[in-house]
Design an enzyme around this catalytic site. Structure first.
Site, short mmCIF file in Angstrom:
data_model
loop_
_atom_site.label_atom_id
_atom_site.label_comp_id
_atom_site.label_asym_id
_atom_site.label_seq_id
_atom_site.Cartn_x
_atom_site.Cartn_y
_atom_site.Cartn_z
N GLY A 1 -7.23 12.08 7.86
CA GLY A 1 -6.51 11.96 9.12
C GLY A 1 -5.01 12.06 8.87
O GLY A 1 -4.33 12.85 9.49
N ILE B 1 -11.57 6.94 6.56
CA ILE B 1 -10.93 8.25 6.70
C ILE B 1 -10.77 8.91 5.32
O ILE B 1 -9.85 9.70 5.10
CB ILE B 1 -9.59 8.13 7.45
CG1 ILE B 1 -8.63 7.14 6.76
CG2 ILE B 1 -9.84 7.67 8.88
CD1 ILE B 1 -7.24 7.06 7.43
N THR C 1 -10.81 6.83 2.68
CA THR C 1 -10.07 5.80 1.96
C THR C 1 -10.96 4.86 1.17
O THR C 1 -10.49 4.16 0.29
CB THR C 1 -9.29 4.98 2.99
OG1 THR C 1 -10.15 4.74 4.10
CG2 THR C 1 -8.08 5.74 3.48
N ARG D 1 -3.45 -7.34 -4.17
CA ARG D 1 -4.74 -7.36 -4.84
C ARG D 1 -5.49 -6.05 -4.60
O ARG D 1 -5.53 -5.54 -3.48
CB ARG D 1 -5.56 -8.52 -4.29
CG ARG D 1 -6.87 -8.74 -4.99
CD ARG D 1 -7.51 -9.97 -4.37
NE ARG D 1 -8.79 -10.28 -4.95
CZ ARG D 1 -9.70 -11.04 -4.34
NH1 ARG D 1 -9.43 -11.55 -3.16
NH2 ARG D 1 -10.83 -11.29 -4.93
N ILE D 2 -6.07 -5.53 -5.64
CA ILE D 2 -6.83 -4.28 -5.56
C ILE D 2 -8.31 -4.62 -5.39
O ILE D 2 -8.89 -5.32 -6.21
CB ILE D 2 -6.60 -3.44 -6.84
CG1 ILE D 2 -5.12 -3.07 -6.98
CG2 ILE D 2 -7.49 -2.20 -6.84
CD1 ILE D 2 -4.53 -2.26 -5.85
N LEU D 3 -8.94 -4.14 -4.31
CA LEU D 3 -10.32 -4.52 -4.03
C LEU D 3 -11.34 -3.65 -4.75
O LEU D 3 -12.49 -4.04 -4.93
CB LEU D 3 -10.59 -4.47 -2.52
CG LEU D 3 -9.70 -5.35 -1.64
CD1 LEU D 3 -10.30 -5.48 -0.24
CD2 LEU D 3 -9.47 -6.73 -2.24
N LYS E 1 -2.15 -5.61 -0.04
CA LYS E 1 -0.97 -5.27 0.76
C LYS E 1 -1.00 -3.86 1.35
O LYS E 1 -0.11 -3.51 2.12
CB LYS E 1 0.30 -5.45 -0.08
CG LYS E 1 0.49 -6.91 -0.54
CD LYS E 1 1.94 -7.24 -0.88
CE LYS E 1 2.40 -6.62 -2.16
NZ LYS E 1 3.79 -7.01 -2.52
N GLY F 1 -2.36 2.94 1.18
CA GLY F 1 -2.61 4.28 1.71
C GLY F 1 -1.36 5.13 1.76
O GLY F 1 -1.39 6.32 1.47
N GLU F 2 -0.26 4.55 2.13
CA GLU F 2 0.96 5.33 2.35
C GLU F 2 1.97 5.14 1.22
O GLU F 2 2.72 6.05 0.87
CB GLU F 2 1.61 4.95 3.69
CG GLU F 2 0.56 4.46 4.67
CD GLU F 2 0.67 4.92 6.10
OE1 GLU F 2 1.34 5.89 6.41
OE2 GLU F 2 0.01 4.27 6.93
MO1 MOS Z 1 -1.00 6.69 9.04
S1 MOS Z 1 0.40 8.16 9.32
O1 MOS Z 1 -0.22 5.40 9.85
O2 MOS Z 1 -2.42 7.28 9.72
#
Ligand code: MOS
Length: 741
Positions: A241, A470, A472, A629-631, A702, A705-706
């Site tokens: 996405g 998505i 992830t 923390r990494i899940l 925390k 993704g970005e």
């Molecule tokens: Mo992200 S750009 O907040 O899907």
């Protein structure tokens, strides 16, 4: 511990065997096909249509245009701004008006019994235009830039200032005034937007590619003036996405409209080309930075003025919040930021992976590198000199910040000690070698979410929430969270998502899915365990009567305690129940009032430049990240690598080109819009640092993704400068930028 384990993606096998069904692969009985008609002028209005040919073509069921489209009761009033300053429901253009705002605007939708017939008939629709004056180029209108009306949903003004930025700048021994630009970029997920819509009376079911099930349900309900409970949104798999599936864009609504007109289920799948005109993009930005520092590198003044492209007000408003990172990333008493907009005849921009930070950080972290160069100082030393132990904008402590450790671990892995202070001083034969770094940061977001957890008689469990995967890893990590609480191996827990009938979850944007949904799944699993303990204490044979729940254990479907054991199957049989289920909601507490919450990272790039040809090659990328923390170590690593690859695209390849005459996008295909392919991607090392900070949310994750996308472009641009002595301030970095001086 199940949480943290690098287990394989639960959806991996389904995806590689083609059994994962995406929106476009659902075919309710009687389904027919839609195709879009789009404007070829960028301004003015539609004067009318010649429809005879299209209507007479075989298999055509309806030709819906701005002339004859049904009125949508909820479409008045333009786009609705939502958190972050972008709209969630895009209400224009929905064929409700003849007014034209951009080249590519949807002006009709044709429905036919087959896809080929729909596409052919859409081609045969002949619009007549009353063309108007179009502004297609932001650069020529910078002097008309205006303040956003809906910045951050009205939660704060678009400008902020602390201290005396101008006075401190004037008094600074070292001064820099610099301008950076970033281009329009498009998201290009593997899966294009697709919607299948089916009506039964006033009940609507849509299978759609979305990051926001709840938002889609609310948007369609409002637009068609039906109760939200009448709208079922299904989205079990989403093929990427990156922000372009976060809002309810016109194609989804037009599919539902078309289905209503023809009285049959309708499928609409966007072509790759239509993905450039129908669901947002990262807007062009022009950013002016002004830095003043002492000779030892102490920042005395920082100003960041950002201008970004938006669409004409009739389509809504979106602001790229480029300067928010500059407010908090460094310790500086005199800081000012502004955000301004220029409206051009283009579709509405939207969030794109690391919105704000990705573009803004390129400017800030390039400027910091330029300051280090001006001071003949190591770039990491400059950042440590100005290390912020507190958020100077919010005046709050950080919930956690392990950025020092990120710098140290990243520098070590990148071999930073090899780096010469001077540019053009490292070589490998005919190639110039350069090393650059940049800081990364992204806010830790969280919103309320619900979940349920269910124990089955065979000792397996199911957990569920109306969230999204998505790409992830949501299917995988949520199963891990539930498994941990229920004492099960993760393969004995199934997680269900992508269905609006499940407990509500927020949009999967802003890197907030784990931070929002995992606490709900954890709470639901705990509630389920407590329910099972209560049942055990009341079971017929009295084996657990009076036992303190603290002395009871649930593992592998067996409750034990006080020397007794019972399998959940026996408890279910005693109560004649098919399963035991518990529901829980989880919401942020007051932590955001007391703490500034961000993830952090340090990015390192090593590049090789052919001195004669200007050809740029990445040798290596290293990223060290404090994402809490990494899940799941494996899905996290994939996310981090994927984010860096996305950043490589931003740094070196991606740019949407617009024809100035017509406002038409000139490279709307994956052949002409360049994105990284395997040959562009070097060795990437990712390092994770940090754990549960005990504050950010119950899981202490925390968001990653970005974050890994932020700082990549600056690190590469900084490495290019270090290799060549050439400073590139305009993305993407091209051969001609490097050879220009
Ligand atoms: Mo992200 S750009 O907040 O899907």
């Amino acid at each position: 511990m199940v949480i943290g384990q690098p287990i394989d993606r639960r959806d991996g096998r389904l995806k590689v065997t083609g059994r994962a069904r995406y929106a476009a692969e659902f075919s309710p009985p009687g389904m027919v096909h839609a195709a879009l008609v789009q404007s070829t002028v960028a301004a003015g209005s539609v004067a009318g249509f010649e429809l005879g040919t299209a209507q007479g073509m075989p298999g055509v069921l309806a030709v819906i245009t701005t002339d004859n489209a049904p009125r949508l009761p909820g479409a008045a009033g333009g786009a609705t701004p939502k958190a972050g300053g972008g709209p969630q429901t895009i209400t224009a253009p929905l064929l409700q008006s003849a007014e034209l705002f951009y080249n590519g605007q949807h002006i009709g939708v044709v429905v036919a019994d087959t896809l080929d017939r729909a596409l052919a008939a859409a081609e045969a629709v002949q619009p007549r235009y009353q063309p108007g004056e179009a502004l297609t180029d932001m650069a020529s209108a910078l002097h008309d830039a205006y303040p956003p009306r809906h910045f951050r949903d009205g939660a704060r003004p678009p400008d902020s200032s602390r201290g005396d930025p101008d006075g401190a700048f004037a008094a600074s021994p070292v001064k820099l005034s610099l301008t950076y630009t970033t281009p329009i970029e498009h998201h290009n997920p593997m899966e294009p937007h697709a919607t299948v819509a089916a009506w039964q009376g006033d009940r609507l079911t849509v299978w759609t590619a979305t990051q926001g099930i709840d938002g889609t349900q609310a948007a369609l309900a409002a637009l068609f003036a039906i109760p939200p409970a009448n709208v079922t949104v299904l989205s079990p798999f989403v093929g990427g996405g990156f922000g372009c599936k976060g809002s309810t864009w016109p194609p989804a609504t037009l599919t539902a409209m078309a289905a209503r007109v023809v009285g049959r289920p309708v499928r609409l799948v966007l072509t790759r080309r239509q993905m450039y005109t129908s669901n947002g993009y990262r807007p062009r930005t022009v950013q002016s930075l002004r830095l003043g520092a002492d000779a030892d590198g102490t920042l005395r003044s920082l100003r960041h003025n950002g201008i970004s492209q938006t669409s004409p007000p009739g389509l809504g408003e979106f602001t790229e919040p480029v300067a928010l990172g500059s407010e908090m990333l460094y310790a500086c008493n005199n800081v000012a930021v502004t955000h301004r907009l220029v409206a051009v005849n283009a579709s509405l921009p939207t969030y794109m992976r690391a919105p704000g930070e990705a573009s803004g950080n390129f400017a800030l972290e390039s400027a910091m590198d330029e300051m280090a160069a001006a001071l003949t100082m190591d770039p990491i030393a400059l950042r440590l000199r100005n290390y912020a132990d507190r958020d100077g904008h919010d005046d709050k402590p950080f919930a956690s910040k392990l950025l020092r450790q990120c710098y140290a671990a990243g520098a070590e892995a990148a071999g930073w000690s090899r780096r010469t202070l001077a540019p053009r001083a490292m070589r490998d034969g005919r190639y110039l070698i350069g090393m650059g770094m940049a800081t990364a940061t992204y806010p830790t977001n969280r919103q309320p979410a619900g979940a349920w957890a269910r124990m089955m008689p065979d000792g397996t469990a199911i957990a569920a929430s109306a969230t999204h995967d998505i790409g992830t890893g949501t299917y995988t990590v949520m199963a891990q969270v539930a498994a941990e609480e229920l004492g099960l191996p993760p393969e004995r827990v199934r997680f269900v998502l992508g269905d609006s009938r499940l407990p509500k979850a927020p949009v999967s944007g802003g890197s907030q899915t784990v931070a929002s949904v995992a606490p709900a799944v954890q709470a639901a699993a705990r509630a389920l365990r407590d329910k099972l303990f209560a049942l055990a204490r009341e079971e017929r044979r009295g084996r657990f009567r009076g036992l303190d729940p603290a002395e009871m254990r649930l593992a592998n479907g067996v409750i034990s305690g006080g020397g007794a054991r019972v399998h959940v199957a026996e408890l279910l049989a005693q109560g004649n129940q098919r399963w035991i289920e518990a529901h829980a909601d989880a919401a942020p507490g007051p932590e955001k009032q007391h703490y500034s919450m961000h993830s952090f990272g340090a990015q390192f790039a090593e590049v090789r430049v052919d001195e004669d040809l200007g050809e740029l090659r990445l040798v290596r990328m290293v990223g060290a990240f404090d994402g809490g923390r990494i899940l799941n170590a494996k899905t996290a690593r994939s996310q981090l690598i994927g984010g860096i690859v996305y950043g490589i695209g931003m740094a070196m390849l991606e740019e949407t080109l617009v024809d100035r005459e017509t406002g038409r996008i000139a490279n709307s295909s994956v052949a002409e819009y360049l994105m990284p392919v395997n040959a562009d991607v070097p060795e990437i090392d990712v390092i994770t640092i940090g754990g549960d900070d005990g504050i950010s949310n119950p899981l202490g994750a925390k968001g990653i993704g970005e974050l890994p996308m932020v700082g990549v472009a600056a690190a590469i641009a900084n490495a290019v400068w270090h290799a060549t002595g050439v400073r590139v301030r305009d993305l993407p970095i091209r051969i001609e930028n490097i050879l220009a001086t």
